[in-house]
Every structure is written in structure tokens, then in C-alpha cells.
Design an enzyme around this catalytic site. Structure first.
Site, PDB file in Angstrom:
ATOM      1  N   GLY A 275      -8.710 -32.230  14.166  1.00 54.62           N
ATOM      2  CA  GLY A 275      -8.398 -32.075  15.580  1.00 54.62           C
ATOM      3  C   GLY A 275      -9.160 -30.903  16.137  1.00 54.62           C
ATOM      4  O   GLY A 275     -10.044 -30.357  15.462  1.00 54.62           O
ATOM      5  N   GLY A 276      -8.836 -30.527  17.360  1.00 49.37           N
ATOM      6  CA  GLY A 276      -9.534 -29.444  18.011  1.00 49.37           C
ATOM      7  C   GLY A 276      -9.408 -28.134  17.251  1.00 49.37           C
ATOM      8  O   GLY A 276     -10.247 -27.249  17.344  1.00 49.37           O
ATOM      9  N   PHE A 277      -8.386 -28.038  16.457  1.00 48.43           N
ATOM     10  CA  PHE A 277      -8.083 -26.791  15.762  1.00 48.43           C
ATOM     11  C   PHE A 277      -8.896 -26.626  14.490  1.00 48.43           C
ATOM     12  O   PHE A 277      -9.006 -25.556  13.954  1.00 48.43           O
ATOM     13  CB  PHE A 277      -6.612 -26.802  15.374  1.00 48.43           C
ATOM     14  N   GLY A 278      -9.391 -27.740  13.948  1.00 47.52           N
ATOM     15  CA  GLY A 278     -10.043 -27.667  12.648  1.00 47.52           C
ATOM     16  C   GLY A 278      -9.688 -28.883  11.830  1.00 47.52           C
ATOM     17  O   GLY A 278      -9.465 -29.956  12.366  1.00 47.52           O
ATOM     18  N   VAL A 279      -9.631 -28.690  10.532  1.00 46.95           N
ATOM     19  CA  VAL A 279      -9.485 -29.833   9.631  1.00 46.95           C
ATOM     20  C   VAL A 279      -8.326 -29.575   8.676  1.00 46.95           C
ATOM     21  O   VAL A 279      -8.082 -28.438   8.279  1.00 46.95           O
ATOM     22  CB  VAL A 279     -10.783 -30.019   8.824  1.00 46.95           C
ATOM     23  N   VAL A 280      -7.621 -30.630   8.325  1.00 47.78           N
ATOM     24  CA  VAL A 280      -6.558 -30.492   7.337  1.00 47.78           C
ATOM     25  C   VAL A 280      -6.953 -31.238   6.069  1.00 47.78           C
ATOM     26  O   VAL A 280      -7.367 -32.395   6.124  1.00 47.78           O
ATOM     27  CB  VAL A 280      -5.222 -31.060   7.860  1.00 47.78           C
TER      28      VAL A 280
ATOM     29  N   ASP B 106       5.813 -27.401  21.813  1.00 50.71           N
ATOM     30  CA  ASP B 106       4.831 -28.475  21.656  1.00 50.71           C
ATOM     31  C   ASP B 106       5.376 -29.575  20.761  1.00 50.71           C
ATOM     32  O   ASP B 106       4.712 -30.065  19.860  1.00 50.71           O
ATOM     33  CB  ASP B 106       3.521 -27.919  21.107  1.00 50.71           C
TER      34      ASP B 106
END
Ligand code: NAG
Ligand code: NAG
Ligand code: NAG
Ligand code: NAG
Length: 911
Positions: free
Chosen positions: A595-600, A715
Site C-alpha cells: 500500500g501507500g505505506f510500504g510493503v508487508v 481509521d
């Protein structure tokens, strides 16, 4: 089962001389033998039985026994000094109508009386029974009288099975260790006259369904639990059949409602509560009243004058303006009481407004001139008051300042206030007032910002705030869940569903205030509201609203908070090498979310499956302060809950910022609801959805009020709800969490996801826990419908789920069209879905103060879940059992007793 039996009954009526009557005779004879067996069991397991109970003799001739056609119909053994136990076989006495075993010393577990369909009277009070089986009331469809009082039961709550006993006239179980809340169905049973539940451990309020009920005598006094019964007692104003009302020694609050329709009321006892307000004339002038006990509350206003024939106990421990009946209050007191009435007689004012001179003592919010005659200032700012502004304020002719900011006041600013010649300042900012602003003199400073609807003339109930981001109509408010919707016998449940819908519609017409007052946790103070500054203060770059799908999501800034070392080792650090090894050096094959935050990444660390969130440097955003970092760490430290995803540690190594969570193998609720491809994510059944909803409610309830401090998630959405192997849910992504109880932590960052943003938050940035309640309501709607909150592919009027849902819930046929078609809907599931739908509407009420608390949602959902999972499944908050062992327990329970519980019911439960 009802249906077949009825048909059977029909047949018998139509064919009295059944050609195969002899077959019946053959069938009856084993029944006689069976009753004989049970009676000899009974004779053996009871001690002190009458001397003529001898084996080998005809049990129908035994004293205390009545038979018909050789089958036992009555056990009349009250007060016979019996001890010993009752045998389990007692529920084989299929013709039993009357059981009078009260006032003995019979002990041990009560056997199940389930399925004794002829049983009408069941008197077991004043014995020494130690517990009731969960299915005790199941199938007792003819029950009229039940007394269970004064038994040393282990704690139990009243099972919903009793709701099927629709001939019930008396239910008496005082001093019987009952916990939980008062079931709604008592208000719906049409013949119920006596309900005695005093001296138990009940909590919550009087159910709304009691309005219009047939109850004549209601004993709810002296609850023994710490909390006791709480909330306002407005509902009794509609209990027109009441003759006796005992509510003493509880924690009820708010005023006594108008009781003018209670024309038979004779005994009224509300002593030892926290009631407020003026004793209504409808009570003092009641013609039927004989006894009234009002002592030890916070009643206000004139000392109530009851007629001479009434035994009245009113004087002790109240705040009447004088201590003489018939003496009027000071005119200033009258005006102030009228102001307090507008706010629903809040407790804070009731406690401090004592005596007959508002200028003499510390009257909260009242400032007088130095001579102590005239009121100059009324200051009710920041009190979380709900209600309206009284026009009588205009009678305080010397008033200079009227301060009402930061409350939840609604309605118009009264025109009468323009007559206040000395008024300099009227500050009503940050409320929800509407209507035309009256024409005040130029010398008056008006502060009205933060009232989005001021200046408009909405027809209350339909209009949304002008320029609303989403028109969440409040026109179809539903009743708080559970109202009147408790089940009836299967044959009539269709009708009941109809009635429920009617009730929903009727209740939906009531105004917002009444609506709010019905919340169970009425006396709980509002969670402090954090108000963000006006939107213009927000730096544009921080107005991050977007729909991001994936395995949880965090903005980079949020990740930074967790991983930016400040020297304190609050979460355990994990060496980067270990994480590299765990994820096979961040192998793309291990990516489970993006996602916009990075990767899991998925990984395995020391044999434990983990999820690693890896922030991307370019998405880190602007650095946040140490203070904010510490606040976030604080959140992580203070929130540990089985329904919040666990953080295992973090790692910061040069540019790498990594967060390590427990791995949740079943992905997100969003995936299960919206991206179903069977094989990976199959559609969830209703039971699973209910359990997930309750899990989420409990997690958020904990964040809001049970954690050491109060937090707001901000959220909440299906993609932030993660599911474990067992499909139990945990809330994740605390990146936007805000502390709700210190003014300092006010953040002006508006963030969240469209569709889930509460209207007041989207419009004004006002953040309270009710923002999460709104989002939770949206999620409930998604759970019920399997639809995303915003679906552009649908027609304009249907694209917003909240609007579409509210429009359809009014009508059963229409409503069915929106329920997820993959759900198997039997009546039981349908009733359950209806109740959750009501809760969803309640949670998405447009006004924040009309939404319930998360605790209320838990209260509504847990009995619904209990209907589907074994009651032995303990749902304790502070259990020391590990999740794994608890699961094991649950699973083993569901293999055996779940089906046992529902066997014999004609409609098999579909999951
Ligand atoms: C409650 O019931 C117990 C027996 O279970 C009895 O000993 C006790 O006196 C009762 N208390 C009240 C207040 O009636
Ligand atoms: C009393 O009953 C009448 C008629 O049903 C109703 O209109 C009125 O609102 C009721 N009053 C109260 C205080 O509930
Ligand atoms: C009313 O009060 C009298 C005297 O205190 C008492 O004897 C009587 O039992 C009470 N009646 C009711 C119904 O509470
Ligand atoms: C306020 O003044 C009006 C008009 O004189 C009067 O009708 C009303 O009863 C007064 N209100 C109170 C609470 O004294």
C-alpha cells in the site's frame, strides 16, 4: 417443533375417533411405565417424601400427586421439608402442568425442564438449588408462572428461550444471582404482569421495549452488583399498566417522566438512586398513588406535595429548594431549573444547585452581582450537555454573558434572548444548533462558529448539514437494538418480525433527544471530545484522506513513529539480520500486502509466523516530533488486548524502518467480504460475521474506555480488521490513534478513509470516540450486505451504503434485497440480522451524541453471539487462558454442546 405439533393437534381435533386409536393406546402404556419410572426416581432422590410414597403402589394415589389418564400432571409438594435432589428424568413427565416445590430444602443442580410443553406453573423458589442448566426454559411454551427466588444459584443470565413462553404471566426470580441485562423480550410478552428481579446482579437499563408492555408489578430494586441498574427511566412513562414500581437502591439517573397515563400506579419507590429534576405534577396529583418513596436522590425544585392519603417518603437526601411542601421556589431558581430541564437535568447541576438562593452558594455555572441579587453570568461551557437552550433564560433580565460553548446542544437559539437588555456576549460555539439566528442588538458579541447547521432551517430528521460530504440521512433512525425484537414462538415469528419493523419505524419517528436517552449507558459521562481547530489550520499535505486497500495500512509518517528510536526501548527491538532471515531477505514471494505505506512481508521468526511492515523511505513524509513519537509508543504500551493485533517488536537500521506483528493467516475482513474467490476467501457465514463484529466491538471498546487511557482509532474499516486461523478478529493499524482525554493531544490532522468518516469529523475535524462508533456502524452494514460502503458501480442513489441501507431497513422486502445473498437466512438468522441492522443504524446516527457507546454495541452483540455459540464459551475480558487453549475449548464445545443445544428445534441452524 411448534409447527408439527400444531398440525398434529389439528388432526386430533378433526379426527376424534381415529381409526388407529388402539395404536395410540399401545403407545400410551409405555408412557405410563415411563411416568412410573420417573416417580420412583423422584421418590429415591428426594428425602422426607410423604409416607405414602411406597414403591409398588399406584403413584397417582401418592399424596401431592395429580394424574390424568395415568400420567402425572401436578406435583404439589410446597413446604414439605423435602431435601435431596430432583432427578434428571423429571423432564420425561410429558403431561406435567404444575410443579409446586417451593419452600423446601431441595439442593443440587436443577435438572432441565426443557420440552415440557404442557408445563404451566413452575414454583421452585426458596430452596437450595445450586444452578440452572442453560436449556432450562427451552420448549416450555405453555409456561404461565415461574418462581425461582431465594435460591443460592451460581451466576446465570436469563436465557432467550424464555421469550418463547408467550403465555408467561409471572416471572419471579429475586435473590437468584442473575447477572447481565434485563432481556428486551419481557416487554414484548403480551400477558406478563408480574416481573420480579430484585436483589440480583443486573446491570444496564430498563429496556425500551417496556414501553406499552402489560407489566403491572415491576420489582427491580436492590441490585447487588457494583454497577447496578443505570440510565434514565423515561420508559416508565409509557408503562401504562403499572401498579407497583420498585426501583430503589440502584443507580438510575435523570428525571421522573410524566406518569399521567399510569392510571393504576399505587406504589412508586425510587429511593436511593441518582435521579434528578423536578418531581412531576403528574406523580403528586396521581389519584391511584398510595405509597411514594423518593428519598436519597438529587431531586430539585419545589418540595413535592402529595395528598394526605399517600405514604410519602421524600425529604431525606434531596435538593429541593425548600423543605416545606407547597412553598414555591425563588423565581431565579425556577428559571435555572427550566434551563437545567433543557439539558435533561444533568447530574452535575443537580448535585451543586442546593437551596433557594442561586447567588448564595456555589451553584455551578451561576455568577451573580456583588449584592447577590441578580444573575450576571451563566457559564455552562465544556459540560458535554445535551439538549436545548431554554427560552426562559430571557427572564434573567440582568444577564451579561451566556456561555454555552463546547456542548452538544441542538435546536434554535431562542428569539426571547434578544430581549436581554444587558447581554454582551453569547458564546454558543461548537454545538449543533440550527435555525435562524435571532436579530440581536449590535452591542451583543455572538460566537457561533462550530455549529455547521446554524442559519439553516432544517426539518429536523431529514436535513443534513449544508455541504455535507455524505448525506447520511437521519430520517430513518432505528430503535436501539434489541427493542422488542426478542424471539417469539417460531410459528409467530414472521408476525413478530413485522411488529419489530413497525416498532422500528415508530421509534424512528421519535426525536433525537429521546433517541439518545434510550442508550443504556446513559449515565456514563461523555467521553471528552477533542476539537480540532478549523480546517484552514490544517497544512494541506496532512489532509490525507484516501482509500487504501491491503493488509492494514499506515502512512509512512505513522510507521516512523513506531520505529524512530528515542533511546527508550519500549518495544523490543529485533535485529535486522533476524528479520532478513525471517523474510528470506525480503523475498517478493513473501509479500502479503502492499500500500501507500510500504510493503508487508510474511516471515517466520524462531518458529513463530510474523508479519513485517517495511516502510518505503520516500513515503516517510515529514518527520514527526519526539513528543508525538512518545505518544504513539505510549499507545502501544498501554493497549494490549486479544482483539487488537499484537506488536512483537520493531527494528530501525539506517533507512529501514520495520514493524513486526503477529501474523494473521486469514487476511482481512475486507478480503472475506469483498474479494471472495472461494478457495482462498470463502464467504463468511452469519455466525462468523457476528463473532467478528463482537470481536471488533470489544477491541474498540477496550481502546475507548478500558485501556488505561481513552484512545480513538480513527481509521476503522474492514481492511484494518485482521482474521486469525479461527476467523476471530483483531483490529490493526493504530497509526492514527489519538488519545482522547487530554486537551494537549489535540491533533489537527484530519485523516481516515472516505465512507467511514463520521459526518461531524469530516466537516469540522471534531474527534471523539463516536467517530469510531460511526465507522463500526458502517462496517456492520458491510458485514450484513457484503457491499463496500462506496460502490461507484451502482446507481447514484444506491452508491452510498449507509444511505441505501437506511432507506431499505424500513421495509422487510426491500431490506432483504440488500442482505448479502450468500447468507443462508432462516428465521433465527434473519432476526439476528435485523437486530444487528438496528445497531448499525444507531451507530451511524448523524449526530455524534445519538450514537451509542462501543460498550453498548458489545452489550447488544454478545447475547446475539451467545445464541450461536455454546453458552459455556467464556467470553471474559481478563481471562488468563491463552488464546490457543481457549480456542481449543471453544472448538471442543462446538463439537458437542452446540448441536445438543439446538437439537429438537425444527429449523436446523445454518451457519
Ligand atoms: C437470599 O437467598 C438466600 C438463599 O439462597 C437466603 O439465605 C437469603 O436470606 C436471601 N436473602 C434475602 C435478602 O432474601
Ligand atoms: C398518554 O396517552 C395518550 C394517548 O395514548 C398519548 O397521546 C400521550 O402522549 C401519553 N402521554 C404520555 C406522557 O406519554
Ligand atoms: C404502603 O405503605 C404502607 C405503610 O408504610 C405499607 O404498610 C404498605 O405495605 C405499602 N404498600 C405498598 C404496596 O408498598
Ligand atoms: C419567564 O417569563 C415568562 C413571561 O413572563 C413566564 O411566562 C414564564 O413562566 C417565566 N419562566 C419561569 C421559569 O419563571
Amino acid at each position: 417443533m411448534g409447527k408439527e405439533e400444531e398440525e398434529e393437534e389439528e388432526k386430533r381435533k378433526h379426527f376424534p375417533f381415529h381409526p388407529f386409536a388402539f395404536v395410540f393406546l399401545l403407545i400410551i402404556s409405555p408412557a405410563i411405565a415411563k411416568d412410573g419410572d420417573v416417580m420412583s426416581d423422584l421418590a429415591k432422590s428426594l428425602t422426607n417424601v410423604p409416607s405414602d410414597w411406597k414403591s409398588g403402589t399406584d403413584f397417582c394415589k401418592w399424596s401431592g400427586i395429580a394424574c390424568q389418564g395415568g400420567q402425572v400432571t401436578a406435583l404439589n409438594l410446597a413446604q414439605k421439608s423435602l431435601s435431596g435432589n430432583l432427578p434428571d428424568s423429571i423432564n420425561k413427565l410429558g403431561s406435567l402442568q404444575t410443579v409446586n416445590l417451593q419452600r423446601n430444602q431441595i439442593s443440587g443442580l436443577l435438572p432441565s425442564f426443557s420440552n415440557l410443553g404442557s408445563l404451566q406453573k413452575l414454583h421452585l423458589d426458596t430452596n437450595a438449588f445450586s444452578s440452572l442448566p442453560p436449556d432450562f426454559f427451552s420448549g416450555l411454551t405453555s409456561l404461565q408462572e415461574v418462581t425461582l427466588d431465594d435460591n443460592p444459584f451460581s451466576p446465570w443470565s436469563i436465557p432467550d428461550d424464555l421469550s418463547k413462553s408467550d403465555s408467561l404471566r409471572e416471572f419471579s426470580a429475586s435473590n437468584a444471582s442473575i447477572s447481565g441485562t434485563i432481556p428486551d423480550f419481557f416487554g414484548v410478552l403480551s400477558g406478563l404482569e408480574d416481573l420480579r428481579l430484585s436483589y440480583n446482579n443486573l446491570t444496564g437499563g430498563i429496556p425500551l421495549s417496556f414501553t406499552g408492555s402489560s407489566i403491572k408489578n415491576l420489582w427491580l430494586n436492590n441490585q447487588q452488583s457494583g454497577e447496578k441498574l443505570t440510565g434514565r427511566i423515561d420508559v416508565i412513562g409509557g408503562m401504562n399498566q403499572l401498579s407497583l414500581l420498585w426501583l430503589q437502591s440502584n443507580s438510575f439517573s435523570g428525571p421522573i417522566p410524566d406518569v399521567s397515563n399510569l392510571t393504576s400506579l399505587s406504589s412508586f419507590n425510587v429511593r436511593d438512586n441518582q435521579l434528578t429534576g423536578v418531581v412531576p405534577p403528574s406523580l403528586t396529583s396521581s389519584h391511584s398513588l398510595q405509597n411514594a418513596s423518593l428519598s436519597n436522590n438529587n431531586f430539585q425544585g419545589p418540595f413535592p406535595a402529595f395528598p394526605g392519603g399517600v405514604n410519602a417518603d421524600v425529604s431525606k437526601g434531596n435538593n429541593f429548594c425548600t423543605d416545606m411542601a407547597g412553598t414555591p421556589c425563588d423565581s431565579r431558581v425556577n428559571v435555572l431549573l427550566s434551563v437545567a430541564a433543557g439539558f435533561g437535568y444533568p447530574d452535575t447541576l443537580a448535585r451543586s444547585w442546593k437551596g433557594n438562593n442561586p447567588c448564595a452558594g456555589p451553584w455551578t455555572g451561576v455568577v451573580c452581582d456583588t449584592q447577590g441579587n441578580e444573575i450576571l453570568v451563566l457559564n455552562f461551557a465544556n459540560q458535554h450537555f445535551v439538549g436545548t437552550i431554554s427560552p426562559d433564560i430571557a427572564n434573567l433580565t440582568s444577564l451579561n454573558k451566556l456561555l454555552l460553548s463546547n456542548n452538544n446542544l441542538t435546536g434554535p437559539i431562542p428569539d426571547s434572548l434578544t430581549g436581554l437588555k444587558s447581554l454582551q456576549l453569547l458564546d454558543a460555539s461548537n454545538n449543533d444548533l440550527w435555525g435562524k439566528v435571532p436579530g440581536f442588538d449590535k452591542s451583543v458579541t455572538l460566537k457561533l462558529s462550530g455549529n455547521p447547521r446554524i442559519g439553516t432551517e432544517p426539518s429536523p430528521g431529514t436535513a443534513g448539514p449544508p455541504g455535507s460530504l455524505q448525506s447520511v440521512g437521519s430520517g430513518s433512525k432505528s430503535s436501539p437494538s434489541g427493542d422488542g425484537s426478542a424471539g417469539k414462538s417460531r410459528s409467530s415469528s414472521g408476525l413478530i418480525v413485522g411488529i419489530v419493523i413497525v416498532v422500528v419505524v415508530i421509534v424512528g419517528c421519535l426525536g433525537g433527544l429521546i433517541y439518545y436517552l434510550q442508550c443504556r449507558k446513559k449515565n456514563t459521562p461523555f467521553k471528552p471530545i477533542i476539537r480540532a481547530g478549523p480546517p484552514k489550520e490544517l497544512p494541506d499535505t496532512q489532509l490525507k484522506i484516501g482509500i487504501i486497500n491491503g493488509y492494514g495500512n499506515n502512512t509512512g509518517a505513522r510507521n516512523e513513529l513506531f520505529s524512530q528510536g528515542s533511546g527508550e526501548d519500549v518495544l523490543s527491538t529485533i535485529p535486522i539480520e533476524d528479520i532478513r532471515k525471517a523474510t528470506d531477505n525480503f523475498n517478493e514471494a513473501n509479500i502479503i500486502g502492499q500500500g501507500g505505506f510500504g510493503v508487508v512481508y510474511k516471515g517466520e521468526l524462531n518458529g513463530t509466523e510474523i508479519a513485517v511492515k517495511r516502510s518505503e523511505s520516500e513515503s516517510m513524509g515529514k518527520k514527526t516530533g519526539v513528543a508525538e513519537f512518545e505518544a504513539e509508543v505510549h499507545v502501544l504500551q498501554k493497549t494490549r488486548h486479544r482483539h487488537l493485533v499484537s506488536f512483537l517488536g520493531y527494528c530501525r537500521d539506517n533507512n529501514e524502518k520495520l514493524l513486526v506483528y503477529e501474523y494473521m493467516p486469514e487476511g482481512t475482513l475486507g478480503q472475506h467480504l469483498f474479494d471472495r474467490d472461494c478457495g482462498k476467501y470463502c464467504a463468511l457465514n452469519w455466525r462468523q460475521r457476528l463473532v467478528i463484529a463482537l470481536d471488533v466491538a470489544r477491541g474498540i471498546e477496550y481502546l475507548h474506555s478500558l485501556a488505561q487511557e481513552s484512545f480513538i482509532h480513527r481509521d476503522l474499516k474492514p481492511s484494518n480488521i485482521l482474521l486469525g486461523k479461527d476467523l476471530r478478529a483483531k483490529v490493526s493499524d493504530f497509526g492514527l490513534v489519538k488519545l482522547a482525554d487530554t486537551e494537549k493531544s489535540v491533533m489537527t490532522r484530519l485523516a481516515g478513509t472516505f465512507g467511514y468518516l463520521a459526518p461531524e469529523y469530516a466537516l469540522t475535524g471534531k474527534v471523539s470516540t463516536k467517530v469510531d462508533v460511526y465507522a463500526f456502524g458502517v462496517i456492520l452494514m458491510e458485514i450484513i450486505t457484503g457491499r463496500k460502503v462506496l460502490d461507484e458501480s451502482l446507481a447514484e442513489e444506491d452508491s452510498h451504503l449507509v444511505v441505501a441501507f437506511r432507506r431499505r431497513i424500513i421495509n422487510k422486502e426491500k431490506f432483504l434485497t440488500i442482505v448479502d445473498s450468500s447468507l443462508v437466512l432462516d428465521e433465527k438468522a434473519y432476526e439476528s440480522i435485523l437486530q444487528v441492522s438496528e445497531l448499525a443504524c444507531h451507530c451511524t446516527a448523524r449526530e455524534a451524541n445519538q450514537r451509542p457507546t462501543m460498550g453498548y454495541a458489545v452489550q447488544v452483540l454478545s447475547p446475539l453471539v451467545d445464541q450461536w455459540v455454546p453458552s459455556s464459551f467464556q467470553y471474559e475480558e481478563d481471562s488468563s487462558m491463552s488464546l490457543a487453549s481457549e480456542l481449543e475449548k471453544w472448538q471442543s464445545d462446538s463439537d458437542s454442546s452446540l448441536f445438543a443445544t439446538y437439537k429438537g428445534s425444527s429449523s436446523t441452524s445454518h451457519y
